[in-house]
Design an enzyme around this catalytic site. Structure first.
Site, PDB file in Angstrom:
ATOM      1  N   GLY A 176      -9.330  -6.877   9.289  1.00 11.28           N
ATOM      2  CA  GLY A 176      -8.284  -6.153   9.980  1.00 11.28           C
ATOM      3  C   GLY A 176      -8.092  -6.625  11.403  1.00 11.28           C
ATOM      4  O   GLY A 176      -7.228  -7.438  11.695  1.00 11.28           O
ATOM      5  N   ARG A 177      -8.902  -6.112  12.307  1.00 11.86           N
ATOM      6  CA  ARG A 177      -8.672  -6.358  13.728  1.00 11.86           C
ATOM      7  C   ARG A 177      -8.681  -7.842  14.078  1.00 11.86           C
ATOM      8  O   ARG A 177      -7.864  -8.295  14.889  1.00 11.86           O
ATOM      9  CB  ARG A 177      -9.709  -5.597  14.561  1.00 11.86           C
ATOM     10  CG  ARG A 177      -9.579  -4.090  14.410  1.00 11.86           C
ATOM     11  CD  ARG A 177     -10.679  -3.324  15.131  1.00 11.86           C
ATOM     12  NE  ARG A 177     -10.666  -1.911  14.750  1.00 11.86           N
ATOM     13  CZ  ARG A 177     -11.518  -1.011  15.181  1.00 11.86           C
ATOM     14  NH1 ARG A 177     -12.472  -1.360  16.028  1.00 11.86           N
ATOM     15  NH2 ARG A 177     -11.433   0.248  14.781  1.00 11.86           N
TER      16      ARG A 177
ATOM     17  N   GLN B  93       0.848  -1.193   0.000  1.00 11.02           N
ATOM     18  CA  GLN B  93       0.000   0.000   0.000  1.00 11.02           C
ATOM     19  C   GLN B  93       0.886   1.246   0.000  1.00 11.02           C
ATOM     20  O   GLN B  93       1.706   1.437   0.907  1.00 11.02           O
ATOM     21  CB  GLN B  93      -0.927   0.030   1.210  1.00 11.02           C
ATOM     22  CG  GLN B  93      -1.947   1.161   1.102  1.00 11.02           C
ATOM     23  CD  GLN B  93      -2.825   1.290   2.322  1.00 11.02           C
ATOM     24  OE1 GLN B  93      -2.357   1.725   3.367  1.00 11.02           O
ATOM     25  NE2 GLN B  93      -4.101   0.920   2.180  1.00 11.02           N
TER      26      GLN B  93
ATOM     27  N   TYR C  38      -5.975  10.851   4.102  1.00  7.10           N
ATOM     28  CA  TYR C  38      -4.606  11.082   3.668  1.00  7.10           C
ATOM     29  C   TYR C  38      -4.628  11.863   2.354  1.00  7.10           C
ATOM     30  O   TYR C  38      -5.688  12.245   1.854  1.00  7.10           O
ATOM     31  CB  TYR C  38      -3.852   9.756   3.604  1.00  7.10           C
ATOM     32  CG  TYR C  38      -3.739   9.105   4.966  1.00  7.10           C
ATOM     33  CD1 TYR C  38      -3.112   9.780   6.017  1.00  7.10           C
ATOM     34  CD2 TYR C  38      -4.295   7.846   5.220  1.00  7.10           C
ATOM     35  CE1 TYR C  38      -3.035   9.205   7.286  1.00  7.10           C
ATOM     36  CE2 TYR C  38      -4.223   7.275   6.480  1.00  7.10           C
ATOM     37  CZ  TYR C  38      -3.590   7.960   7.508  1.00  7.10           C
ATOM     38  OH  TYR C  38      -3.526   7.401   8.771  1.00  7.10           O
TER      39      TYR C  38
ATOM     40  N   ARG D 167      -7.683   2.265  -2.911  1.00  5.26           N
ATOM     41  CA  ARG D 167      -8.512   2.189  -1.705  1.00  5.26           C
ATOM     42  C   ARG D 167      -9.265   3.500  -1.505  1.00  5.26           C
ATOM     43  O   ARG D 167      -8.673   4.581  -1.588  1.00  5.26           O
ATOM     44  CB  ARG D 167      -7.647   1.910  -0.478  1.00  5.26           C
ATOM     45  CG  ARG D 167      -8.457   1.562   0.776  1.00  5.26           C
ATOM     46  CD  ARG D 167      -7.567   1.486   1.995  1.00  5.26           C
ATOM     47  NE  ARG D 167      -8.096   0.555   2.986  1.00  5.26           N
ATOM     48  CZ  ARG D 167      -7.744   0.529   4.269  1.00  5.26           C
ATOM     49  NH1 ARG D 167      -6.837   1.397   4.720  1.00  5.26           N
ATOM     50  NH2 ARG D 167      -8.260  -0.343   5.110  1.00  5.26           N
TER      51      ARG D 167
END
Length: 399
Positions: free
Chosen positions: A333-334, A111, A194, A243
């Protein structure tokens, strides 16, 4: 066994067959080796280490792994002990990661990350500034200096056309280095407030030139980044992914036209033949509530390629989304933090370990909460019982 799950079936991504549709989400874990001087010229604290290689290898039963966000430049960095892709040493270190993942039969994308206004100028001795499309500071949160001090966010410097051209070149160069490091492709991080996300959104982009104003102008930089990566020869279009986070509030984001802007962005990306479009449509990462939520089903109406869903998925919700046709890949993810053998747990109906402690997500805790999660060990007899059930089922189907 859950062998009939579509989630566990192979799929072709970028001309490569992946072993299942379970994907490791890109998560900043900040496990590069800390240095006494955070601006150490050796950049050890921005270079992957053996612990990080072990982390990705542990999770390589997933079909596609996406690395943590990786800074493309000094100006794009700003998270202490997070990795970069800028030097030969970093390329060599990342090569150890890709080799170990490939040896396990998985595919791995890097990424590419520019933090934009979410960083602090202390990370950028060359310029002493932070970058954004417009001089609008991030609200509602503090940021960290390179000395780990919590401070109010700085007002970013509005990027000039020369700054934009230089940043596009940084993305292309980073992609070339990722290819040298053995990555199968790259994911362009255009989410979570971002840099590229702030160009897309009207709340953070008030420019009046070719990169601001209309939806066509606001998506221009993202498209030029993709074009530059392709033109660099680093990867073909079908090994480049993007993304997006249309619903997220992280980084003081959210705009009242996101429900029309992001389907437009997806429609513009449709012609590229990308590897996949990664859409954070779940609301568990914070919902800005400035317009209706954009779903993967909305994106599917305008996007013909592979779609990856993310945020708060379980095995069953991911399976439902895949079976509905809204998505093709599911990103975890988590629960992938705390279940390195997540695929095996899904396949065998084994219990899921619920989440790593927050302080280990990106703290300087080394292996704690990172590589010390064990694979599940079924009680004696459980595997034989499941194998017997599968054999019985197979026999019934053959009759």
């Amino acid at each position: 066994m859950s062998s009939d799950l579509q989630l566990l079936q192979p799929l072709t991504v970028g001309g490569q067959q992946i072993q299942n549709r379970v994907c490791l989400a890109p998560m900043t874990r900040a496990r590069c080796t800390p240095t006494e001087d955070p601006l150490d010229p050796s950049a050890t604290n921005a270079t992957p280490n053996d612990l990080m290689a072990e982390y990705y290898e542990q999770r390589a039963s997933g079909g596609l792994l996406i690395t943590e966000a990786t800074a493309i430049s000094e100006q794009g960095g700003g998270w202490l002990n997070a990795p970069h892709i800028r030097t030969p040493e970093q390329v060599a270190a990342w090569k150890k990661v890709t080799d170990r993942v490939h040896a396990k039969g998985s595919v791995i994308y890097m990424q590419l990350w520019h933090m934009g206004r979410q960083t602090h100028s202390s990370f950028h001795p060359s310029t002493g500034t932070i970058s954004a499309p417009s001089a609008i500071p991030m609200g509602g949160a503090q940021t960290k200096t390179i000395a780990k001090e919590h401070v109010e966010p700085e007002t970013p410097t509005e990027m000039t056309l020369d700054d934009i051209r230089s940043t596009i070149a940084d993305y292309a160069r980073a992609a070339q280095l990722a290819a040298e490091a053995g990555f199968d492709g790259v994911e362009v991080h255009s989410a979570n407030g971002y840099l590229l996300d702030t160009f897309l959104q009207s709340s953070t982009n008030t420019r009046n030139d070719a990169y601001g104003g209309s939806p066509e102008n606001r998506v221009r930089l993202l498209k030029e980044v993709i074009d530059a990566i392709f033109a660099s020869g680093a990867f073909p279009a079908n090994r480049i992914a993007v993304r997006l986070s249309p619903n997220g509030a992280f980084g003081d984001m959210g705009s009242d036209d996101n429900d029309t802007m992001f389907p437009y962005v997806a429609s513009q990306l449709n012609a590229y033949g990308l590897a996949y479009l990664h859409v954070m449509d779940g609301l568990g990462f914070g919902f800005h509530q400035k317009c209706k939520a954009v779903t993967c089903a909305d994106i599917r109406k305008v996007y013909d390629g592979l779609i990856m869903a993310n945020v708060g998925l379980t095995r069953d919700t991911a399976e439902g989304m895949i079976r509905s046709g809204a998505v093709d890949l599911a990103c975890f993810g988590r629960i992938y933090m705390s279940n390195p053998d997540l695929v095996e747990r899904f396949a065998n109906d084994w219990p899921i370990e619920e989440g790593a402690p927050y302080e280990t997500w990106w703290g300087e805790t080394a292996e704690k909460g990172y590589t010390d999660w064990p694979a599940y060990q079924p009680p004696k007899g459980e595997e034989k019982e499941k194998d017997s059930e599968e054999e019985k089922k197979d026999g019934e189907e053959a009759e």
